[in-house]
Design an enzyme around this catalytic site. Structure first.
Site, PDB file in Angstrom:
ATOM      1  N   PRO A 263      30.467  14.331  30.483  1.00 55.90           N
ATOM      2  CA  PRO A 263      30.669  15.005  31.772  1.00 55.90           C
ATOM      3  C   PRO A 263      30.661  13.994  32.915  1.00 55.90           C
ATOM      4  O   PRO A 263      29.621  13.436  33.245  1.00 55.90           O
ATOM      5  CB  PRO A 263      29.480  15.970  31.860  1.00 55.90           C
ATOM      6  CG  PRO A 263      28.430  15.373  30.963  1.00 55.90           C
ATOM      7  CD  PRO A 263      29.157  14.653  29.881  1.00 55.90           C
ATOM      8  N   ASP A 439      28.212   9.125  33.425  1.00 58.63           N
ATOM      9  CA  ASP A 439      27.999  10.200  32.459  1.00 58.63           C
ATOM     10  C   ASP A 439      26.763  10.985  32.893  1.00 58.63           C
ATOM     11  O   ASP A 439      25.640  10.473  32.849  1.00 58.63           O
ATOM     12  CB  ASP A 439      27.800   9.573  31.067  1.00 58.63           C
ATOM     13  CG  ASP A 439      27.682  10.624  29.967  1.00 58.63           C
ATOM     14  OD1 ASP A 439      27.415  11.794  30.279  1.00 58.63           O
ATOM     15  OD2 ASP A 439      27.845  10.246  28.783  1.00 58.63           O
ATOM     16  N   HIS A 440      26.988  12.256  33.278  1.00 55.64           N
ATOM     17  CA  HIS A 440      25.879  13.031  33.829  1.00 55.64           C
ATOM     18  C   HIS A 440      24.864  13.457  32.781  1.00 55.64           C
ATOM     19  O   HIS A 440      23.806  13.998  33.126  1.00 55.64           O
ATOM     20  CB  HIS A 440      26.419  14.274  34.561  1.00 55.64           C
ATOM     21  CG  HIS A 440      25.737  14.527  35.860  1.00 55.64           C
ATOM     22  ND1 HIS A 440      24.374  14.395  36.024  1.00 55.64           N
ATOM     23  CD2 HIS A 440      26.210  14.926  37.058  1.00 55.64           C
ATOM     24  CE1 HIS A 440      24.036  14.699  37.272  1.00 55.64           C
ATOM     25  NE2 HIS A 440      25.139  15.022  37.924  1.00 55.64           N
ATOM     26  N   ARG A 441      25.160  13.222  31.502  1.00 56.94           N
ATOM     27  CA  ARG A 441      24.131  13.450  30.483  1.00 56.94           C
ATOM     28  C   ARG A 441      23.071  12.358  30.541  1.00 56.94           C
ATOM     29  O   ARG A 441      21.899  12.590  30.227  1.00 56.94           O
ATOM     30  CB  ARG A 441      24.759  13.439  29.074  1.00 56.94           C
ATOM     31  CG  ARG A 441      25.780  14.525  28.807  1.00 56.94           C
ATOM     32  CD  ARG A 441      26.433  14.308  27.451  1.00 56.94           C
ATOM     33  NE  ARG A 441      27.094  13.005  27.357  1.00 56.94           N
ATOM     34  CZ  ARG A 441      27.661  12.532  26.249  1.00 56.94           C
ATOM     35  NH1 ARG A 441      27.629  13.241  25.129  1.00 56.94           N
ATOM     36  NH2 ARG A 441      28.246  11.347  26.255  1.00 56.94           N
ATOM     37  N   VAL A 443      22.866   9.930  33.302  1.00 54.92           N
ATOM     38  CA  VAL A 443      22.529   9.495  34.663  1.00 54.92           C
ATOM     39  C   VAL A 443      22.431  10.698  35.577  1.00 54.92           C
ATOM     40  O   VAL A 443      23.392  11.464  35.722  1.00 54.92           O
ATOM     41  CB  VAL A 443      23.594   8.517  35.189  1.00 54.92           C
ATOM     42  CG1 VAL A 443      23.224   8.024  36.579  1.00 54.92           C
ATOM     43  CG2 VAL A 443      23.772   7.339  34.232  1.00 54.92           C
TER      44      VAL A 443
END
Length: 469
Positions: A263, A439-441, A443
Protein backbone atom coordinates in the site's frame (compact mmCIF):
# COMPACT_ATOMS: atom_id res chain seq x y z
CA UNK A 1 35.10 -35.77 -28.48
CA UNK A 2 32.16 -33.36 -28.84
CA UNK A 3 30.87 -31.56 -25.74
CA UNK A 4 27.77 -29.38 -25.58
CA UNK A 5 27.37 -26.29 -23.42
CA UNK A 6 23.80 -25.70 -22.29
CA UNK A 7 22.60 -22.24 -21.29
CA UNK A 8 23.02 -21.94 -17.49
CA UNK A 9 20.56 -20.16 -15.22
CA UNK A 10 23.33 -17.74 -14.11
CA UNK A 11 22.27 -18.15 -10.49
CA UNK A 12 19.20 -15.90 -10.85
CA UNK A 13 16.47 -18.53 -11.17
CA UNK A 14 15.61 -17.19 -14.63
CA UNK A 15 14.11 -19.44 -17.30
CA UNK A 16 15.48 -17.85 -20.48
CA UNK A 17 18.06 -15.44 -21.88
CA UNK A 18 18.67 -13.71 -25.20
CA UNK A 19 21.89 -14.27 -27.13
CA UNK A 20 23.16 -10.76 -27.85
CA UNK A 21 26.42 -11.62 -29.61
CA UNK A 22 29.01 -14.32 -30.05
CA UNK A 23 32.62 -13.49 -29.23
CA UNK A 24 33.83 -16.60 -31.08
CA UNK A 25 33.20 -18.31 -34.41
CA UNK A 26 33.21 -21.88 -35.64
CA UNK A 27 36.78 -23.16 -35.78
CA UNK A 28 38.11 -20.83 -33.08
CA UNK A 29 40.29 -22.33 -30.36
CA UNK A 30 39.19 -21.22 -26.89
CA UNK A 31 40.57 -21.62 -23.40
CA UNK A 32 38.78 -22.40 -20.17
CA UNK A 33 36.80 -19.37 -18.88
CA UNK A 34 37.37 -17.36 -22.07
CA UNK A 35 34.34 -15.16 -22.79
CA UNK A 36 32.47 -16.71 -25.71
CA UNK A 37 29.16 -14.81 -25.74
CA UNK A 38 27.12 -11.93 -24.33
CA UNK A 39 23.64 -12.86 -23.13
CA UNK A 40 20.87 -10.65 -21.83
CA UNK A 41 18.81 -11.84 -18.92
CA UNK A 42 15.77 -10.09 -17.54
CA UNK A 43 18.15 -8.16 -15.29
CA UNK A 44 21.43 -7.51 -17.01
CA UNK A 45 23.87 -8.24 -19.81
CA UNK A 46 26.19 -11.06 -18.75
CA UNK A 47 29.41 -12.30 -20.34
CA UNK A 48 29.34 -16.08 -20.70
CA UNK A 49 32.67 -17.90 -20.17
CA UNK A 50 33.66 -21.16 -21.82
CA UNK A 51 33.41 -24.28 -19.63
CA UNK A 52 35.88 -26.12 -21.88
CA UNK A 53 39.24 -25.67 -23.55
CA UNK A 54 38.91 -26.76 -27.15
CA UNK A 55 37.69 -25.82 -30.61
CA UNK A 56 34.28 -24.31 -31.39
CA UNK A 57 32.47 -26.96 -33.42
CA UNK A 58 28.99 -25.49 -33.78
CA UNK A 59 26.96 -22.47 -32.64
CA UNK A 60 23.40 -23.67 -32.10
CA UNK A 61 21.79 -20.24 -31.66
CA UNK A 62 21.96 -16.96 -33.56
CA UNK A 63 22.25 -13.46 -32.05
CA UNK A 64 18.75 -12.29 -31.16
CA UNK A 65 17.53 -15.76 -30.22
CA UNK A 66 15.71 -16.15 -26.91
CA UNK A 67 16.94 -19.43 -25.47
CA UNK A 68 15.46 -21.51 -22.69
CA UNK A 69 17.75 -22.38 -19.79
CA UNK A 70 19.18 -25.85 -20.34
CA UNK A 71 19.10 -25.70 -24.14
CA UNK A 72 22.42 -26.32 -25.97
CA UNK A 73 23.93 -23.16 -27.40
CA UNK A 74 27.41 -24.23 -28.51
CA UNK A 75 29.37 -27.44 -29.12
CA UNK A 76 33.09 -27.89 -28.47
CA UNK A 77 35.58 -30.38 -29.78
CA UNK A 78 37.82 -31.28 -26.86
CA UNK A 79 40.60 -33.78 -26.35
CA UNK A 80 39.65 -37.00 -24.60
CA UNK A 81 42.00 -36.11 -21.73
CA UNK A 82 41.12 -32.40 -21.61
CA UNK A 83 39.34 -32.67 -18.29
CA UNK A 84 35.85 -32.77 -19.78
CA UNK A 85 32.99 -34.19 -17.81
CA UNK A 86 31.76 -37.75 -18.41
CA UNK A 87 28.76 -38.69 -20.51
CA UNK A 88 25.64 -36.86 -19.49
CA UNK A 89 22.18 -38.15 -18.79
CA UNK A 90 19.49 -36.07 -20.54
CA UNK A 91 17.04 -34.22 -18.38
CA UNK A 92 19.27 -33.11 -15.49
CA UNK A 93 20.99 -29.75 -15.40
CA UNK A 94 24.09 -28.38 -13.68
CA UNK A 95 23.94 -24.72 -12.57
CA UNK A 96 27.55 -23.98 -13.38
CA UNK A 97 27.84 -25.65 -16.77
CA UNK A 98 24.36 -25.80 -18.20
CA UNK A 99 24.99 -29.50 -18.89
CA UNK A 100 23.09 -32.66 -18.08
CA UNK A 101 24.11 -34.59 -14.96
CA UNK A 102 25.08 -38.27 -14.60
CA UNK A 103 22.43 -40.83 -13.61
CA UNK A 104 23.85 -41.26 -10.11
CA UNK A 105 25.23 -38.55 -7.85
CA UNK A 106 28.66 -39.24 -6.33
CA UNK A 107 29.20 -39.58 -2.62
CA UNK A 108 30.71 -36.71 -0.67
CA UNK A 109 34.10 -38.43 -0.66
CA UNK A 110 34.01 -38.84 -4.45
CA UNK A 111 32.96 -35.31 -5.28
CA UNK A 112 35.77 -33.84 -7.42
CA UNK A 113 37.23 -30.40 -7.14
CA UNK A 114 36.10 -28.21 -10.02
CA UNK A 115 37.68 -25.13 -11.52
CA UNK A 116 35.51 -22.04 -10.79
CA UNK A 117 34.44 -19.82 -13.66
CA UNK A 118 32.25 -16.75 -14.10
CA UNK A 119 28.92 -18.62 -14.09
CA UNK A 120 29.65 -21.41 -11.64
CA UNK A 121 32.19 -24.18 -12.06
CA UNK A 122 34.11 -25.54 -14.98
CA UNK A 123 34.82 -29.04 -16.21
CA UNK A 124 35.57 -31.89 -13.83
CA UNK A 125 38.18 -34.61 -14.19
CA UNK A 126 37.25 -37.36 -16.64
CA UNK A 127 35.51 -40.25 -14.95
CA UNK A 128 34.42 -38.30 -11.88
CA UNK A 129 30.89 -37.40 -10.93
CA UNK A 130 29.17 -34.09 -10.37
CA UNK A 131 26.26 -32.96 -8.19
CA UNK A 132 22.80 -33.54 -9.55
CA UNK A 133 19.98 -31.04 -9.79
CA UNK A 134 16.23 -31.19 -10.27
CA UNK A 135 15.46 -32.22 -13.87
CA UNK A 136 14.25 -29.53 -16.23
CA UNK A 137 11.72 -30.07 -18.99
CA UNK A 138 13.72 -29.81 -22.16
CA UNK A 139 14.35 -32.32 -24.87
CA UNK A 140 17.89 -33.67 -25.17
CA UNK A 141 19.72 -32.50 -28.25
CA UNK A 142 22.43 -34.70 -29.70
CA UNK A 143 25.78 -33.13 -30.38
CA UNK A 144 26.41 -32.61 -34.06
CA UNK A 145 29.73 -33.03 -35.77
CA UNK A 146 28.69 -30.87 -38.72
CA UNK A 147 30.33 -27.52 -39.11
CA UNK A 148 28.02 -24.51 -38.83
CA UNK A 149 28.59 -21.29 -40.78
CA UNK A 150 30.62 -18.56 -39.12
CA UNK A 151 28.30 -16.32 -37.17
CA UNK A 152 29.00 -12.61 -36.80
CA UNK A 153 27.10 -10.45 -34.28
CA UNK A 154 23.88 -9.15 -35.78
CA UNK A 155 23.64 -5.44 -36.60
CA UNK A 156 20.45 -3.60 -35.64
CA UNK A 157 20.02 -2.39 -39.20
CA UNK A 158 20.22 -5.92 -40.59
CA UNK A 159 17.96 -7.96 -38.33
CA UNK A 160 14.78 -7.13 -36.49
CA UNK A 161 14.84 -9.29 -33.40
CA UNK A 162 11.56 -10.87 -32.49
CA UNK A 163 10.43 -13.49 -30.00
CA UNK A 164 11.90 -16.90 -30.78
CA UNK A 165 10.05 -19.95 -29.52
CA UNK A 166 12.18 -21.80 -27.00
CA UNK A 167 12.32 -25.51 -26.33
CA UNK A 168 11.60 -26.25 -30.02
CA UNK A 169 14.22 -27.24 -32.56
CA UNK A 170 13.21 -26.03 -36.01
CA UNK A 171 13.74 -28.37 -38.96
CA UNK A 172 16.88 -27.55 -40.90
CA UNK A 173 14.97 -27.14 -44.17
CA UNK A 174 12.80 -24.31 -42.82
CA UNK A 175 13.98 -20.86 -44.00
CA UNK A 176 15.76 -19.07 -41.17
CA UNK A 177 14.07 -15.80 -40.22
CA UNK A 178 12.57 -13.95 -37.26
CA UNK A 179 8.82 -13.68 -36.52
CA UNK A 180 8.52 -10.03 -37.71
CA UNK A 181 10.17 -10.99 -41.01
CA UNK A 182 7.86 -13.99 -41.43
CA UNK A 183 4.86 -11.74 -40.81
CA UNK A 184 6.11 -9.24 -43.38
CA UNK A 185 6.58 -12.05 -45.89
CA UNK A 186 3.04 -13.24 -45.25
CA UNK A 187 1.64 -9.71 -45.69
CA UNK A 188 3.53 -9.30 -48.98
CA UNK A 189 2.67 -12.79 -50.22
CA UNK A 190 6.33 -13.86 -50.33
CA UNK A 191 7.38 -17.52 -50.06
CA UNK A 192 10.42 -17.48 -47.76
CA UNK A 193 11.67 -20.73 -49.30
CA UNK A 194 12.44 -18.74 -52.45
CA UNK A 195 14.28 -15.91 -50.66
CA UNK A 196 18.06 -15.90 -50.32
CA UNK A 197 19.08 -14.73 -46.84
CA UNK A 198 21.90 -12.19 -46.60
CA UNK A 199 21.97 -11.97 -42.79
CA UNK A 200 24.36 -13.75 -40.42
CA UNK A 201 24.48 -17.47 -41.16
CA UNK A 202 21.99 -17.10 -44.02
CA UNK A 203 19.31 -15.40 -41.91
CA UNK A 204 16.55 -13.84 -44.03
CA UNK A 205 16.21 -10.14 -43.20
CA UNK A 206 13.42 -7.65 -43.72
CA UNK A 207 15.36 -6.09 -46.61
CA UNK A 208 15.66 -9.50 -48.31
CA UNK A 209 11.89 -9.92 -48.23
CA UNK A 210 11.24 -6.39 -49.48
CA UNK A 211 13.76 -6.77 -52.29
CA UNK A 212 12.21 -10.07 -53.38
CA UNK A 213 8.71 -8.58 -53.27
CA UNK A 214 9.89 -5.61 -55.34
CA UNK A 215 11.36 -7.88 -57.98
CA UNK A 216 8.07 -9.77 -58.16
CA UNK A 217 6.14 -6.60 -58.82
CA UNK A 218 4.87 -6.17 -55.26
CA UNK A 219 5.47 -2.98 -53.26
CA UNK A 220 8.76 -3.24 -51.38
CA UNK A 221 7.70 -0.81 -48.67
CA UNK A 222 4.53 0.95 -47.47
CA UNK A 223 3.64 4.00 -49.57
CA UNK A 224 4.80 7.40 -48.33
CA UNK A 225 2.35 9.71 -46.63
CA UNK A 226 -0.79 8.90 -44.61
CA UNK A 227 -2.16 5.39 -45.06
CA UNK A 228 -5.92 5.31 -45.67
CA UNK A 229 -8.06 3.39 -43.21
CA UNK A 230 -9.94 1.61 -45.98
CA UNK A 231 -9.08 0.61 -49.51
CA UNK A 232 -6.65 -2.28 -49.19
CA UNK A 233 -4.74 -1.37 -46.03
CA UNK A 234 -2.69 -4.39 -44.98
CA UNK A 235 -2.82 -5.46 -41.32
CA UNK A 236 0.03 -4.19 -39.17
CA UNK A 237 1.11 -1.27 -41.38
CA UNK A 238 -0.32 1.32 -38.97
CA UNK A 239 1.25 -0.06 -35.82
CA UNK A 240 4.54 -1.31 -34.41
CA UNK A 241 4.75 -4.36 -32.18
CA UNK A 242 7.68 -4.85 -29.82
CA UNK A 243 8.17 -8.18 -28.01
CA UNK A 244 7.90 -7.86 -24.24
CA UNK A 245 11.12 -9.36 -22.94
CA UNK A 246 14.30 -8.64 -21.04
CA UNK A 247 14.35 -5.63 -18.75
CA UNK A 248 10.97 -4.35 -19.96
CA UNK A 249 9.31 -7.64 -19.04
CA UNK A 250 10.94 -7.74 -15.60
CA UNK A 251 10.17 -4.08 -14.91
CA UNK A 252 6.51 -4.50 -15.82
CA UNK A 253 6.11 -7.53 -13.57
CA UNK A 254 7.95 -5.83 -10.70
CA UNK A 255 5.89 -2.64 -10.92
CA UNK A 256 2.60 -4.56 -10.98
CA UNK A 257 3.70 -6.65 -8.02
CA UNK A 258 4.78 -3.57 -6.07
CA UNK A 259 1.75 -1.43 -6.88
CA UNK A 260 -0.77 -4.13 -5.96
CA UNK A 261 1.05 -5.66 -3.00
CA UNK A 262 2.46 -2.75 -1.00
CA UNK A 263 0.00 0.00 0.00
CA UNK A 264 1.77 3.12 -1.27
CA UNK A 265 1.61 6.47 0.46
CA UNK A 266 3.36 9.54 -0.99
CA UNK A 267 4.40 12.81 0.67
CA UNK A 268 5.97 15.93 -0.82
CA UNK A 269 8.30 18.57 0.57
CA UNK A 270 9.65 21.63 -1.27
CA UNK A 271 13.03 22.78 -0.01
CA UNK A 272 15.37 25.75 -0.53
CA UNK A 273 18.60 23.95 -1.47
CA UNK A 274 20.69 27.05 -2.18
CA UNK A 275 23.07 26.25 0.73
CA UNK A 276 23.62 22.72 -0.65
CA UNK A 277 24.49 24.05 -4.09
CA UNK A 278 26.88 26.56 -2.56
CA UNK A 279 28.51 23.73 -0.61
CA UNK A 280 28.88 21.71 -3.81
CA UNK A 281 30.66 24.63 -5.49
CA UNK A 282 33.13 24.85 -2.58
CA UNK A 283 33.76 21.08 -2.53
CA UNK A 284 34.47 20.99 -6.27
CA UNK A 285 37.28 23.48 -5.74
CA UNK A 286 38.77 21.61 -2.79
CA UNK A 287 41.77 19.32 -2.97
CA UNK A 288 39.93 16.41 -1.31
CA UNK A 289 37.37 16.26 -4.14
CA UNK A 290 39.73 16.92 -7.03
CA UNK A 291 38.68 14.76 -10.00
CA UNK A 292 35.51 13.58 -8.25
CA UNK A 293 32.14 14.31 -9.88
CA UNK A 294 29.74 15.99 -7.46
CA UNK A 295 26.04 16.63 -8.15
CA UNK A 296 22.94 17.43 -6.09
CA UNK A 297 22.26 13.67 -6.15
CA UNK A 298 25.49 13.13 -4.21
CA UNK A 299 24.34 15.28 -1.33
CA UNK A 300 20.79 13.91 -1.51
CA UNK A 301 22.16 10.36 -1.25
CA UNK A 302 24.20 11.30 1.80
CA UNK A 303 21.16 12.98 3.33
CA UNK A 304 19.12 9.81 2.82
CA UNK A 305 21.81 7.70 4.52
CA UNK A 306 21.87 10.02 7.54
CA UNK A 307 18.07 10.14 7.74
CA UNK A 308 17.77 6.34 7.54
CA UNK A 309 19.97 6.02 10.62
CA UNK A 310 17.44 8.15 12.52
CA UNK A 311 14.41 6.47 10.95
CA UNK A 312 15.24 2.77 10.47
CA UNK A 313 11.67 1.81 9.53
CA UNK A 314 12.34 3.26 6.08
CA UNK A 315 15.11 0.67 5.62
CA UNK A 316 13.10 -2.50 6.13
CA UNK A 317 11.26 -5.29 4.34
CA UNK A 318 7.92 -7.08 4.79
CA UNK A 319 8.52 -10.85 5.06
CA UNK A 320 5.15 -12.29 4.14
CA UNK A 321 6.16 -15.94 4.47
CA UNK A 322 7.44 -15.60 8.02
CA UNK A 323 5.10 -12.78 9.03
CA UNK A 324 8.01 -10.63 10.15
CA UNK A 325 9.32 -7.14 9.55
CA UNK A 326 13.01 -7.31 8.66
CA UNK A 327 14.93 -4.14 9.54
CA UNK A 328 18.32 -3.85 7.87
CA UNK A 329 21.34 -2.67 9.83
CA UNK A 330 23.07 -1.67 6.59
CA UNK A 331 21.99 0.33 3.54
CA UNK A 332 22.24 -0.91 -0.04
CA UNK A 333 21.27 2.32 -1.73
CA UNK A 334 19.44 1.87 -5.04
CA UNK A 335 19.63 4.51 -7.76
CA UNK A 336 17.00 4.31 -10.52
CA UNK A 337 18.72 4.59 -13.90
CA UNK A 338 17.26 5.00 -17.38
CA UNK A 339 19.43 2.88 -19.67
CA UNK A 340 19.25 1.84 -23.33
CA UNK A 341 17.84 -1.48 -22.07
CA UNK A 342 15.16 0.14 -19.93
CA UNK A 343 14.72 1.11 -16.29
CA UNK A 344 17.14 -0.42 -13.80
CA UNK A 345 17.75 0.13 -10.11
CA UNK A 346 21.33 -0.96 -9.34
CA UNK A 347 22.40 -0.41 -5.79
CA UNK A 348 25.55 0.60 -3.93
CA UNK A 349 26.34 -2.06 -1.35
CA UNK A 350 26.93 -0.80 2.22
CA UNK A 351 26.59 2.80 1.12
CA UNK A 352 26.07 3.85 4.75
CA UNK A 353 29.69 2.95 5.50
CA UNK A 354 31.06 5.32 2.83
CA UNK A 355 32.40 8.82 3.33
CA UNK A 356 31.19 11.47 0.88
CA UNK A 357 34.13 11.08 -1.58
CA UNK A 358 33.63 7.30 -1.73
CA UNK A 359 29.90 7.72 -2.20
CA UNK A 360 30.40 10.21 -5.04
CA UNK A 361 32.78 7.83 -6.81
CA UNK A 362 30.39 4.91 -6.35
CA UNK A 363 27.51 6.94 -7.83
CA UNK A 364 29.64 7.86 -10.85
CA UNK A 365 30.72 4.25 -11.41
CA UNK A 366 27.13 3.03 -11.07
CA UNK A 367 25.87 5.51 -13.68
CA UNK A 368 28.67 4.76 -16.15
CA UNK A 369 28.19 1.00 -15.83
CA UNK A 370 24.41 1.30 -16.31
CA UNK A 371 24.77 3.51 -19.40
CA UNK A 372 27.26 1.05 -20.89
CA UNK A 373 24.81 -1.81 -20.32
CA UNK A 374 27.31 -3.65 -18.11
CA UNK A 375 25.33 -3.73 -14.86
CA UNK A 376 25.64 -7.20 -13.33
CA UNK A 377 22.75 -9.14 -11.73
CA UNK A 378 24.37 -8.92 -8.29
CA UNK A 379 24.22 -5.11 -8.50
CA UNK A 380 20.46 -5.24 -9.11
CA UNK A 381 19.54 -7.37 -6.12
CA UNK A 382 19.34 -6.89 -2.35
CA UNK A 383 18.60 -3.16 -2.39
CA UNK A 384 17.11 -1.74 0.82
CA UNK A 385 15.99 1.81 -0.13
CA UNK A 386 16.12 3.76 -3.41
CA UNK A 387 16.36 7.21 -4.98
CA UNK A 388 14.97 8.22 -8.38
CA UNK A 389 16.24 11.48 -9.86
CA UNK A 390 13.35 12.68 -12.03
CA UNK A 391 14.74 16.22 -11.92
CA UNK A 392 17.18 15.40 -14.73
CA UNK A 393 14.14 15.27 -17.05
CA UNK A 394 12.87 18.66 -15.87
CA UNK A 395 10.13 17.13 -13.69
CA UNK A 396 9.29 18.80 -10.38
CA UNK A 397 7.54 15.98 -8.50
CA UNK A 398 5.91 12.59 -8.92
CA UNK A 399 4.64 9.52 -7.10
CA UNK A 400 7.43 6.91 -7.38
CA UNK A 401 6.54 3.23 -7.24
CA UNK A 402 8.52 1.23 -4.72
CA UNK A 403 11.22 -1.13 -5.87
CA UNK A 404 9.76 -4.54 -4.85
CA UNK A 405 10.90 -5.60 -1.40
CA UNK A 406 11.83 -2.10 -0.26
CA UNK A 407 10.01 0.15 2.17
CA UNK A 408 10.67 3.54 0.58
CA UNK A 409 11.83 5.44 -2.48
CA UNK A 410 12.73 9.14 -2.65
CA UNK A 411 12.15 11.17 -5.81
CA UNK A 412 14.34 14.22 -6.49
CA UNK A 413 12.72 16.97 -8.56
CA UNK A 414 14.33 19.59 -10.76
CA UNK A 415 16.19 22.46 -9.12
CA UNK A 416 14.35 25.68 -9.99
CA UNK A 417 15.19 29.34 -9.44
CA UNK A 418 12.09 30.66 -7.68
CA UNK A 419 10.92 33.54 -5.44
CA UNK A 420 11.24 32.25 -1.89
CA UNK A 421 10.96 33.60 1.61
CA UNK A 422 14.50 34.18 2.90
CA UNK A 423 15.34 35.99 6.14
CA UNK A 424 11.97 37.71 6.23
CA UNK A 425 12.12 38.88 2.62
CA UNK A 426 11.38 37.49 -0.82
CA UNK A 427 14.46 36.48 -2.77
CA UNK A 428 15.34 34.29 -5.74
CA UNK A 429 16.48 30.93 -4.37
CA UNK A 430 17.32 27.45 -5.70
CA UNK A 431 14.37 25.22 -4.84
CA UNK A 432 13.52 21.56 -5.40
CA UNK A 433 10.66 19.22 -4.43
CA UNK A 434 11.18 15.90 -2.70
CA UNK A 435 8.65 13.08 -3.28
CA UNK A 436 8.69 10.19 -0.82
CA UNK A 437 6.68 7.00 -1.44
CA UNK A 438 6.64 4.38 1.29
CA UNK A 439 4.99 1.06 2.15
CA UNK A 440 2.32 1.89 4.70
CA UNK A 441 2.50 -1.61 6.16
CA UNK A 442 6.05 -0.88 7.30
CA UNK A 443 6.13 2.88 7.69
CA UNK A 444 3.62 4.96 9.61
CA UNK A 445 2.80 8.47 8.47
CA UNK A 446 4.79 9.92 11.35
CA UNK A 447 7.88 7.88 10.50
CA UNK A 448 7.69 8.78 6.81
CA UNK A 449 7.18 12.45 7.63
CA UNK A 450 10.13 12.56 10.03
CA UNK A 451 12.39 10.90 7.48
CA UNK A 452 11.37 13.33 4.74
CA UNK A 453 11.78 16.29 7.10
CA UNK A 454 15.30 15.10 8.01
CA UNK A 455 16.33 14.81 4.36
CA UNK A 456 14.87 18.25 3.67
CA UNK A 457 16.61 19.81 6.67
CA UNK A 458 20.01 18.48 5.58
CA UNK A 459 19.60 19.76 2.01
CA UNK A 460 18.33 23.13 3.25
CA UNK A 461 21.23 23.48 5.68
CA UNK A 462 24.01 20.86 5.29
CA UNK A 463 25.44 21.82 8.67
CA UNK A 464 22.40 20.13 10.26
CA UNK A 465 24.17 16.82 9.76
CA UNK A 466 26.30 17.66 12.80
CA UNK A 467 23.18 17.56 14.97
CA UNK A 468 21.99 14.21 13.55
CA UNK A 469 25.04 11.94 13.72
Amino acid sequence: MIKEFRLPDLGEGLTESEILSWKVAVGDTVSLNQVIAEVETAKAVVELPSPFAGVIKELHEQPGSVVEVGKPIVSFEVADDAGASPAQAPGAFSPGMGEAAPPEAPSAAETPKREPNLVGYGAVVEGSGRPTRRPRNFAPVEASGNLAPVVEPARPADVQVGHVQVGHVQPAERPRSTPPVRKLAKDLGVDLAQVHGTGPGGLITREDVQDFAGHEGEPAAPPAGPVPVAGGTRPGERETRTPIKGVRKLTAAAMVQSAFTAPHATEFLTVDVTPSLELLAKLKNSREFSGIRLTPLTLAAKAVLVAVRRNPALNSRWDQDNQEIVTFNYVNLGIAAATPRGLMVPNIKDADAMALPQLAQALTALAETARAGKTQPADLSDGTISITNIGVFGIDAGTPILNPGEAAILGLGAVRTMPWEYKGEVALRQVLTLSLSFDHRLVDGEQGSRFLADVGAILAEPGMVLTMV
